[in-house]
Design an enzyme around this catalytic site. Structure first.
Site, PDB file in Angstrom:
ATOM      1  N   GLY A  83       5.791  -4.213   1.680  1.00  0.00           N
ATOM      2  CA  GLY A  83       6.683  -5.383   1.603  1.00  0.00           C
ATOM      3  C   GLY A  83       6.422  -6.532   1.996  1.00  0.00           C
ATOM      4  O   GLY A  83       7.302  -7.827   1.875  1.00  0.00           O
ATOM      5  N   SER A  84       5.984  -6.496   3.946  1.00  0.00           N
ATOM      6  CA  SER A  84       5.294  -7.621   4.401  1.00  0.00           C
ATOM      7  C   SER A  84       4.357  -8.450   3.316  1.00  0.00           C
ATOM      8  O   SER A  84       4.456  -9.968   3.335  1.00  0.00           O
ATOM      9  CB  SER A  84       4.743  -7.511   5.544  1.00  0.00           C
ATOM     10  OG  SER A  84       5.414  -5.860   6.305  1.00  0.00           O
ATOM     11  N   ASP A 191      15.067  -3.939   1.982  1.00  0.00           N
ATOM     12  CA  ASP A 191      15.645  -2.660   2.568  1.00  0.00           C
ATOM     13  C   ASP A 191      17.352  -2.738   1.456  1.00  0.00           C
ATOM     14  O   ASP A 191      17.895  -2.502   1.235  1.00  0.00           O
ATOM     15  CB  ASP A 191      16.452  -3.205   3.730  1.00  0.00           C
ATOM     16  CG  ASP A 191      15.330  -3.779   4.391  1.00  0.00           C
ATOM     17  OD1 ASP A 191      14.173  -3.115   4.669  1.00  0.00           O
ATOM     18  OD2 ASP A 191      15.591  -3.993   6.315  1.00  0.00           O
ATOM     19  N   SER A 212      10.120  -3.528  -0.987  1.00  0.00           N
ATOM     20  CA  SER A 212       8.892  -2.706   0.163  1.00  0.00           C
ATOM     21  C   SER A 212       9.388  -0.994  -0.564  1.00  0.00           C
ATOM     22  O   SER A 212      10.360  -0.815  -0.346  1.00  0.00           O
ATOM     23  CB  SER A 212       9.721  -3.305   2.134  1.00  0.00           C
ATOM     24  OG  SER A 212       9.007  -1.590   2.608  1.00  0.00           O
ATOM     25  N   HIS A 217      12.043   3.290   2.883  1.00  0.00           N
ATOM     26  CA  HIS A 217      12.836   2.958   1.417  1.00  0.00           C
ATOM     27  C   HIS A 217      12.839   3.385   0.782  1.00  0.00           C
ATOM     28  O   HIS A 217      13.511   4.465   0.683  1.00  0.00           O
ATOM     29  CB  HIS A 217      12.195   1.426   1.665  1.00  0.00           C
ATOM     30  CG  HIS A 217      12.304   0.009   2.276  1.00  0.00           C
ATOM     31  ND1 HIS A 217      12.210  -1.246   2.818  1.00  0.00           N
ATOM     32  CD2 HIS A 217      11.118   0.480   3.545  1.00  0.00           C
ATOM     33  CE1 HIS A 217      12.451  -0.992   3.501  1.00  0.00           C
ATOM     34  NE2 HIS A 217      10.969  -0.847   4.361  1.00  0.00           N
ATOM     35  N   ASN A 285      -6.434 -11.120  -1.097  1.00  0.00           N
ATOM     36  CA  ASN A 285      -6.060  -9.883  -2.062  1.00  0.00           C
ATOM     37  C   ASN A 285      -5.060  -8.544  -2.060  1.00  0.00           C
ATOM     38  O   ASN A 285      -4.969  -7.924  -0.582  1.00  0.00           O
ATOM     39  CB  ASN A 285      -7.398  -9.035  -2.269  1.00  0.00           C
ATOM     40  CG  ASN A 285      -7.954  -7.498  -3.438  1.00  0.00           C
ATOM     41  OD1 ASN A 285      -6.652  -7.205  -3.779  1.00  0.00           O
ATOM     42  ND2 ASN A 285      -8.741  -7.312  -2.636  1.00  0.00           N
TER      43      ASN A 285
HETATM   44  C1  LIG Z   1      14.234  -7.159   5.300  1.00  0.00           C
HETATM   45  C2  LIG Z   1      12.663  -6.164   5.354  1.00  0.00           C
HETATM   46  N1  LIG Z   1      11.663  -7.637   4.883  1.00  0.00           N
HETATM   47  C3  LIG Z   1      10.628  -6.825   5.436  1.00  0.00           C
HETATM   48  C4  LIG Z   1      10.232  -5.562   5.673  1.00  0.00           C
HETATM   49  C5  LIG Z   1       8.511  -4.814   5.659  1.00  0.00           C
HETATM   50  O1  LIG Z   1       8.399  -4.174   4.827  1.00  0.00           O
HETATM   51  P1  LIG Z   1       7.141  -2.990   4.625  1.00  0.00           P
HETATM   52  O2  LIG Z   1       7.069  -3.018   5.995  1.00  0.00           O
HETATM   53  O3  LIG Z   1       6.565  -2.734   3.827  1.00  0.00           O
HETATM   54  O4  LIG Z   1       5.479  -4.564   5.022  1.00  0.00           O
HETATM   55  C6  LIG Z   1      11.228  -4.517   6.388  1.00  0.00           C
HETATM   56  C7  LIG Z   1      10.774  -3.672   6.742  1.00  0.00           C
HETATM   57  O5  LIG Z   1      11.013  -2.160   6.858  1.00  0.00           O
HETATM   58  C8  LIG Z   1      12.642  -5.665   6.129  1.00  0.00           C
HETATM   59  O6  LIG Z   1      13.121  -4.439   6.893  1.00  0.00           O
END
Ligand SMILES: Cc1ncc(COP(=O)(O)O)c(C=O)c1O
Length: 437
Positions: A83-84, A191, A212, A217, A285
């Site tokens: 998600g990041s 979320d 994510s 999730h 990547n």
């Molecule tokens: C609002 C939000 N954005 C981004 C992320 C990042 O997701 P990931 O953990 O898959 O990198 C999270 C993680 O839970 C999140 O709560």
């Protein structure tokens, strides 16, 4: 039965043996705030994709991206490795020089709530944009259209914000505001898979949206995420940034999709330079593997049931807390009119600071009830963000209340009503015991 089918069937048998559900024992069974729900079809798909030995993005990824976009109601989805990374990719897309005077550049301002998850805002910070922090509403824990309107200034180029814990912010009105001011909107829906506002899936009013698939999730691919858009030009840029920055858009293992692999002249490269090695962006990547996509596909089959269970668990817990007098101690979350949240957790805010949150969370932990804070609380107070160049619009009063007094407990589909009832009972009786001390 051929060998492949034997392996897949054996996998399903193995799953049933190894991961059979255990009976709930109050105080002994762990009740985490988040969790994944797996079944034999998940293991079957994982085995199936590994038996292909393709490994990188392939047939499962192609299918997942198509099906996920349909679920979302968007034209395109691009699978990435978290998600990041989805947030990084969505942001990076808007830094493409091909966007002309709408290209995001260092020194531009972006509006975001001060309460949230760090990687919603980190890509913009790393690229030298200046954050403009706004407060959130204490019922929805989201930024408001009024707050955003007050924060828009001549340097505002982007609004990037999350739908907090699956509860939609007013993306319709904020989307209109952004259009009016020629400002990009990126909706972090990490979320909020399945959440809707006025019948429409969140993430479709923004120019880009992210999701994510981390195990906490709504569906999981282990690690994973996706970027959604309905704009072909943004999809093309995002794909380039995701795939090393290249101009070529061939899928892994494919060649000459454009039909003129040796027919391009770009930059100051010689004519006929292989299109596979022409870079129109300074990219990354961020791709995921086909095993991740295969798991995403089997999970996606069960998404509607997962969302329904999250909603019914939320309602059950709310009623169980109410019937025990929980409102004496806690504020409960509320949704906007017309919103159908896809709850990520049940956020509780202690009504007074008299009950010490660290004490309560520790006591709950001893009773095997998992809790989480609302991520970074007030991000401006976090050590990494203290000295950022920034603008703060108004007071961050509600953000500070969340930082001091809020936490969430689980409503994920692996929790049963019996478990939620136990959670409600413990939450209220602990608060009552503290209050009468
Ligand atoms: C609002 C939000 N954005 C981004 C992320 C990042 O997701 P990931 O953990 O898959 O990198 C999270 C993680 O839970 C999140 O709560």
């Amino acid at each position: 039965m051929n060998k492949r089918e034997q392996i897949l069937s054996l996998g399903e048998e193995y799953f049933a043996e190894q991961f059979a559900p255990k009976p709930f024992e109050p105080g002994v069974t762990s009740l985490p705030a988040n969790g994944k729900v797996m079944d034999a079809s998940d293991l079957r798909n994982l085995l199936d994709s590994s038996l292909d030995m393709w490994l990188t993005a392939g047939r499962f990824s192609e299918q997942f991206e198509r099906k996920f976009a349909q679920t979302w109601g968007a034209r395109f989805s691009l699978l990435v490795n978290s998600g990041s990374s989805a947030n990084l990719l969505a942001f990076a897309t808007l830094t493409s020089p091909s966007l002309g005077d709408r290209q995001l550049k260092p020194g531009d301002e972006f509006i975001t709530p001060a309460s949230g998850f760090p990687t919603t805002i980190n890509p913009a910070l790393q690229a030298g944009l200046v954050p403009v922090f706004v407060d959130v509403d204490l019922k929805t824990h989201n930024m408001t259209p009024e707050g955003v309107a007050a924060a828009i200034g001549p340097k505002t180029k982007l609004v990037m914000a999350a739908h907090t814990l699956g509860n939609p912010f007013d993306c319709h009105r904020i989307g209109d505001l952004c259009k009016e001011h020629n400002v990009w909107l990126v909706e972090d829906c990490c979320d909020a898979l399945g959440a809707r506002l006025h019948g429409e899936h969140v993430g479709n009013r923004g120019d880009l949206a992210t999701c994510s698939f981390y195990p906490a999730h709504h569906i999981t691919t282990g690690e994973g995420g996706a970027v959604m858009t309905s704009r072909p030009y943004l999809k093309k840029i995002a794909e380039s940034f995701r795939d090393w920055g290249r101009d070529c858009y061939c899928a892994p293992g494919c060649e000459d999709t454009c039909g003129k692999r040796y027919g391009w002249q770009m930059g100051e490269l010689p004519a006929g330079y292989d299109h596979k090695y022409i870079y129109s962006h300074i990219g990354y990547n961020l791709k995921a593997t086909d095993m991740q996509a295969s798991l995403g596909l089997s999970q996606l089959e069960r998404l509607e049931g997962f969302i329904a269970k999250r909603r019914s668990n939320f309602d059950f817990l709310q009623n169980a807390l109410r019937s025990r007098g929980g409102e004496e101690f806690f504020e409960f979350p509320e949704a906007l009119p017309g919103a159908e949240p896809s709850w990520f957790g049940f956020l509780l805010t202690l009504k007074s600071e008299r009950i010490a949150r660290p004490w309560l969370l520790e006591q709950l932990g001893q009773r095997k009830i998992g809790t989480r804070l609302l991520f970074g609380g007030n991000l401006t107070k976090q050590p990494a963000y203290l000295h950022l160049p920034k603008r703060v619009v108004g007071e961050l009063t509600n953000t500070d209340i969340i930082m001091h007094r809020s936490f969430y407990v689980g409503v994920w589909p692996g929790l049963t009503e019996e478990m939620l009832d136990y959670m409600a009972e413990q939450l209220v009786s602990l608060c009552r015991s503290f209050a009468t001390k």
